[in-house]
Enzyme design. Structure first.
Site, short mmCIF file in Angstrom:
data_model
loop_
_atom_site.label_atom_id
_atom_site.label_comp_id
_atom_site.label_asym_id
_atom_site.label_seq_id
_atom_site.Cartn_x
_atom_site.Cartn_y
_atom_site.Cartn_z
N GLU A 266 -40.17 56.89 -81.35
CA GLU A 266 -41.29 57.63 -81.94
C GLU A 266 -42.48 56.69 -82.19
O GLU A 266 -43.63 57.12 -82.13
CB GLU A 266 -40.82 58.25 -83.25
CG GLU A 266 -41.88 58.95 -84.06
CD GLU A 266 -41.34 59.47 -85.38
OE1 GLU A 266 -42.15 59.69 -86.30
OE2 GLU A 266 -40.11 59.68 -85.50
N HIS A 316 -40.40 63.49 -80.00
CA HIS A 316 -40.62 63.71 -81.42
C HIS A 316 -41.55 64.90 -81.65
O HIS A 316 -42.53 65.07 -80.94
CB HIS A 316 -41.25 62.44 -82.03
CG HIS A 316 -41.80 62.64 -83.40
ND1 HIS A 316 -43.15 62.74 -83.65
CD2 HIS A 316 -41.18 62.76 -84.60
CE1 HIS A 316 -43.34 62.91 -84.95
NE2 HIS A 316 -42.17 62.92 -85.55
N GLU A 336 -37.33 68.91 -80.18
CA GLU A 336 -37.35 69.01 -81.64
C GLU A 336 -38.25 70.17 -82.04
O GLU A 336 -39.22 70.50 -81.35
CB GLU A 336 -37.88 67.70 -82.24
CG GLU A 336 -37.85 67.65 -83.76
CD GLU A 336 -38.15 66.26 -84.31
OE1 GLU A 336 -37.85 66.01 -85.49
OE2 GLU A 336 -38.69 65.42 -83.55
#
Length: 390
Positions: A266, A316, A336
């Site tokens: 990330e 992410h 996600e």
């Protein structure tokens, strides 16, 4: 077709926010003595929206959430002059032009995030100009729908966490991610609190549902090595960012130490950064964010690299700039999804600024084949809740 204008605006939220809570989420500031909310520096209550306009009226939209005021200055002063007057379809040339012109002070962090915003806008613009969604420009649909996991479950009262986990089951999710609230400075009692929180969620969801665990750089190598064997019994899908992003050797040691896959990325940038992670076998799951890693141009290269190493990519934050990449590559098995709720950490601000992000149905999202570009528009619903800086 030529680029005639780059418009960067900062949207700073001035509406209601959820107040900080103790042990809400472990983070990299936890190990340093400080007063107040250690998550403060990781709350994103501002966003930079970038619009790239062409001489024939097309407008592409990009975004950056890291240090938005600084990102705007980088875009206005350094990057916009490099792309104005150019052909937006020369995306590789423009990416290299921005990257190489800022090497002395850029490469990673907010400079690369600023490049990402313009690059995302270029891809949105190319999709609109050709009448095709971005995932079609990247190679097309590789999956019927995208499985996604519910990503919230911050460390609160255990009964409250159990109720939240049950709500995701009721919505049809077959995977979810929770956050740890304790780290090295909390000692053995904190270890027990962390283990109790995982046990509480597993009690609700059982073992036929994937459970991911997030540390957000709040641990160190010694602490992670002590707690990992105790976590294995809960069969997590992965353990995310156990140490700070620069401790690549620490990631590599943990990834070889445990049966739990270690994830990260990330806070990594460009294919060069991810080549280091992959060469050292430091992560078993890659989690770049397209509006940080270098935009769609860079993320597409990371996907190809990860596929060659057989390491899955699960970006992410969800959001459309990531969904299009996930849809178009076999390297990405799922996405996600941050549930829509009041402004807390700040990732949820995306839903207050933009319209068009798909809503999961039974744990899956789909992308419209007939929406050109990213499929996003700027929302007018909450404009009065932002301080907008031109």
């Amino acid at each position: 077709m030529k680029i005639t204008r780059i418009r960067a605006r900062v949207f700073e939220w001035k509406g209601r926010t959820v107040p900080p809570q103790a042990h809400f989420c472990a983070n990299a500031m936890d190990q340093l003595w400080s007063r107040g909310d250690t998550m403060g520096t990781f709350r994103f209550h501002g966003w930079t929206v970038v619009e790239v306009e062409t001489d024939d009226g097309h407008v592409g939209i990009g975004n950056v959430a890291l240090a938005p005021r600084i990102a705007k200055q980088i875009i206005d002063q350094y990057l916009a002059p490099l792309v104005i007057g150019q052909d937006p379809f020369d995306y590789e040339y423009l990416w290299q032009r921005m990257y190489r012109s800022t090497l002395a002070w850029g490469r990673k962090g907010v400079a690369m995030a600023a490049i990402s915003a313009i690059d995302i806008a270029l891809w949105d613009l190319m999709g609109k100009a050709t009448g095709r969604p971005v995932f079609k420009l990247l190679g097309g649909r590789t999956k019927e729908k995208i499985p996604c996991y519910a990503s919230k479950l911050y460390r609160t009262d255990l009964a409250e966490m159990q109720r939240e986990a049950q709500s995701y089951l009721d919505q049809g999710f077959s995977a979810m991610k929770m956050r740890f609230g304790y780290g090295p400075k909390d000692g053995p009692a904190g270890v027990r609190q962390n283990l109790d929180s995982v046990a509480a969620v597993r009690e609700v969801i059982g073992y036929d549902v994937d459970l991911m665990l997030e540390c957000y750089m709040g641990w160190n190598l010694e602490y992670a090595k002590r707690i990992l064997p105790k976590l294995e019994r809960y069969e997590p899908r992965w353990l995310e960012e156990p140490v700070i992003a620069d401790d690549i050797d620490g990631y590599a040691e943990l990834n070889q130490l445990t049966s739990i896959p270690i994830s990260g990325g990330e806070h990594e940038f460009t294919s060069y950064g991810f080549r280091q992670l992959l060469d050292k076998r430091a992560v078993s799951v890659i989690q770049y964010d397209t509006n940080r890693v270098g935009g769609i141009t860079a993320a597409h290269k990371v996907n190809a690299l990860a596929e060659a190493y057989s390491v899955p990519v699960i970006p992410h934050a969800g959001q459309m700039h990531n969904y299009h990449l996930t849809m178009s590559t076999l390297a990405s098995p799922m996405s996600e999804f941050f549930p829509v709720h009041d402004v807390e950490v700040g990732n949820e601000l995306f839903y207050y600024i933009f319209e068009g992000d798909p809503t999961p149905q039974n744990g899956f999202i789909d992308l419209d084949e007939h929406k050109p570009g990213l499929g996003l528009t700027l929302s007018e619903k909450y404009l009065d809740q932002f301080n907008i800086i031109e």
